[in-house]
Design a protein around this motif. Structure first.
Motif, PDB file in Angstrom:
ATOM      1  N   THR A  97     -67.721  -9.016  19.780  1.00  0.00           N
ATOM      2  CA  THR A  97     -66.468  -8.287  19.990  1.00  0.00           C
ATOM      3  C   THR A  97     -65.269  -9.187  19.743  1.00  0.00           C
ATOM      4  N   GLY A  98     -65.326 -10.411  20.271  1.00  0.00           N
ATOM      5  CA  GLY A  98     -64.225 -11.350  20.077  1.00  0.00           C
ATOM      6  C   GLY A  98     -64.019 -11.706  18.617  1.00  0.00           C
ATOM      7  N   LEU A  99     -65.110 -11.906  17.889  1.00  0.00           N
ATOM      8  CA  LEU A  99     -65.004 -12.235  16.468  1.00  0.00           C
ATOM      9  C   LEU A  99     -64.449 -11.065  15.667  1.00  0.00           C
ATOM     10  N   LEU A 100     -64.822  -9.848  16.039  1.00  0.00           N
ATOM     11  CA  LEU A 100     -64.276  -8.679  15.357  1.00  0.00           C
ATOM     12  C   LEU A 100     -62.779  -8.535  15.620  1.00  0.00           C
ATOM     13  N   GLU A 101     -62.368  -8.770  16.856  1.00  0.00           N
ATOM     14  CA  GLU A 101     -60.941  -8.684  17.180  1.00  0.00           C
ATOM     15  C   GLU A 101     -60.155  -9.746  16.427  1.00  0.00           C
ATOM     16  N   GLU A 102     -60.670 -10.959  16.416  1.00  0.00           N
ATOM     17  CA  GLU A 102     -60.000 -12.044  15.704  1.00  0.00           C
ATOM     18  C   GLU A 102     -60.044 -11.795  14.194  1.00  0.00           C
ATOM     19  N   GLY A 103     -61.192 -11.342  13.715  1.00  0.00           N
ATOM     20  CA  GLY A 103     -61.337 -11.066  12.297  1.00  0.00           C
ATOM     21  C   GLY A 103     -60.467  -9.926  11.818  1.00  0.00           C
ATOM     22  N   ASN A 104     -60.128  -9.016  12.720  1.00  0.00           N
ATOM     23  CA  ASN A 104     -59.252  -7.904  12.361  1.00  0.00           C
ATOM     24  C   ASN A 104     -57.855  -8.395  12.003  1.00  0.00           C
ATOM     25  N   GLY A 105     -57.447  -9.470  12.645  1.00  0.00           N
ATOM     26  CA  GLY A 105     -56.133 -10.033  12.346  1.00  0.00           C
ATOM     27  C   GLY A 105     -56.149 -10.988  11.165  1.00  0.00           C
ATOM     28  N   ARG A 106     -57.322 -11.558  10.878  1.00  0.00           N
ATOM     29  CA  ARG A 106     -57.414 -12.578   9.833  1.00  0.00           C
ATOM     30  C   ARG A 106     -58.099 -12.076   8.561  1.00  0.00           C
ATOM     31  N   GLY A 107     -58.582 -10.843   8.576  1.00  0.00           N
ATOM     32  CA  GLY A 107     -59.216 -10.289   7.394  1.00  0.00           C
ATOM     33  C   GLY A 107     -60.574 -10.877   7.079  1.00  0.00           C
ATOM     34  N   TRP A 108     -61.330 -11.286   8.112  1.00  0.00           N
ATOM     35  CA  TRP A 108     -62.650 -11.842   7.888  1.00  0.00           C
ATOM     36  C   TRP A 108     -63.612 -10.759   7.406  1.00  0.00           C
ATOM     37  N   SER A 109     -64.658 -11.187   6.707  1.00  0.00           N
ATOM     38  CA  SER A 109     -65.689 -10.261   6.250  1.00  0.00           C
ATOM     39  C   SER A 109     -66.955 -10.436   7.086  1.00  0.00           C
TER      40      SER A 109
END
Length: 251
Positions: A97-109
Motif C-alpha cells: 500500500t505504501g509503495l502504491l501511494e508513493e508510486g502514485n506521486g512518482r509515476g512508478w511502474s
C-alpha cells in the motif's frame, strides 16, 4: 543509510520502522537502474523463521536477501524477549500500500504476479482506479504450469517494472524471485502473501483494533479455520525465542 538489525533464530531482521523502510525503498527506487538484478525484500513471520531452520534453499535465499522486515507480531515480541527490540511490524500488505501511494506521486511502474485470474484482474482494476498515476507494467495470475515460467519471466523482463509484486504465498514467492532474479529487470521484488486477495476484496484484513492488540493472527484463524495446522508452529516459535532470550540474559 544505516540499517540496524537484530537476529531472531539466526534471521537478520531490519529494525527500521515502516516509514523508515518506505523511505529507504523510495530512495533506492529513484537511484537504481532497472537493468540490474532486483533489490530483494522479504517480509518474514514466525512461520517463515521456523522454515528457515530446516529448509536449506530458503536459508540461502534469506541469507542473501537485501532486507528482511518483521511481518508478524510474534517477531516483534521475540525481539523484546531477546533484549533487542524491534519498534513495529513492517508487513507485506502495508508495504505494498505504501509503495502504491508513493508510486502514485512518482509515476512508478508495477507488475503483479500471483493469485487466481479473477482476483488478479480485480485487484489491478482497483489499484488502477485508486492510484491513477501508477503505471501498470503487466500482470499474470499465479496458477501457471512450470513450462510457462520462462515466458512469464521474459514478459516481466521486457516490461522492466520498478516494482515486481509476487503473490504466490510464502516461501514460494521468495523462491520464485530468487530463481529468476538475474532475468527479471525489476528494481525491487517482494513477496506480499495474500495482499492481492485483500485488495480485491476476496479476503478481509483484521480490523485495526485486532492489529493494535497483536491479534491479527487470531482474526485470520477465526476467519479461515483451515489455517489451524499452520498456526501450531506459533507456540514452538514462542518457546524457542523465549529460551534464547533467557540464555542471552544469563550470558
Amino acid at each position: 543509510m544505516n540499517r540496524p538489525s537484530t537476529n531472531i533464530m539466526n534471521v537478520p531482521f531490519s529494525k527500521l520502522t515502516f516509514v523508515e523502510t518506505l523511505d529507504h525503498l523510495s530512495e533506492m527506487l529513484e537511484q537504481k537502474n532497472s537493468g540490474s538484478r532486483p533489490y530483494h525484500l522479504i517480509t518474514a513471520n514466525p512461520e517463515i523463521v521456523m522454515k528457515y531452520q530446516t529448509d536449506s534453499e530458503l536459508r540461502t535465499i534469506m541469507d542473501e536477501a537485501d532486507l528482511i522486515t518483521p511481518d508478524g507480531s510474534g517477531i516483534v515480541l521475540a525481539s523484546r524477549w531477546q533484549g533487542d527490540p524491534i519498534a513495529e511490524r513492517v508487513t507485506g500488505c502495508d508495504l505494498l500500500t505504501g509503495l502504491l501511494e508513493e508510486g502514485n506521486g512518482r509515476g512508478w511502474s508495477f507488475y503483479f504476479l500471483g493469485a487466481d485470474e479473477n482476483t488478479s484482474r480485480l485487484a489491478v482494476d482497483k489499484i488502477t482506479t485508486q492510484y491513477s498515476r501508477v503505471r501498470i507494467a503487466g500482470r499474470h495470475h499465479g496458477f501457471f504450469p512450470a513450462d510457462e515460467e520462462k515466458a512469464i519471466v521474459a514478459e516481466i523482463s521486457a516490461a522492466r517494472p520498478d516494482v515486481l509484486v509476487v503473490a504466490l504465498g510464502a516461501p514460494a514467492a521468495e523462491k520464485w524471485i530468487y530463481r529468476n532474479k538475474q532475468q527479471l529487470n525489476a528494481k525491487l521484488a517482494l513477496g506480499v502473501g495474500g495482499s492481492l486477495d485483500i485488495i480485491a476484496g476476496k479476503v478481509k484484513r483484521a480490523p485495526l483494533i485486532w492489529q493494535h492488540l497483536h491479534l491479527e493472527w487470531l482474526h485470520r484463524l477465526l476467519s479461515q479455520p483451515s489455517r489451524w495446522r499452520r498456526q501450531l508452529i506459533l507456540p514452538v516459535f514462542a518457546m524457542k525465542t523465549l529460551m534464547e532470550g533467557r540464555r542471552r540474559a544469563r550470558s
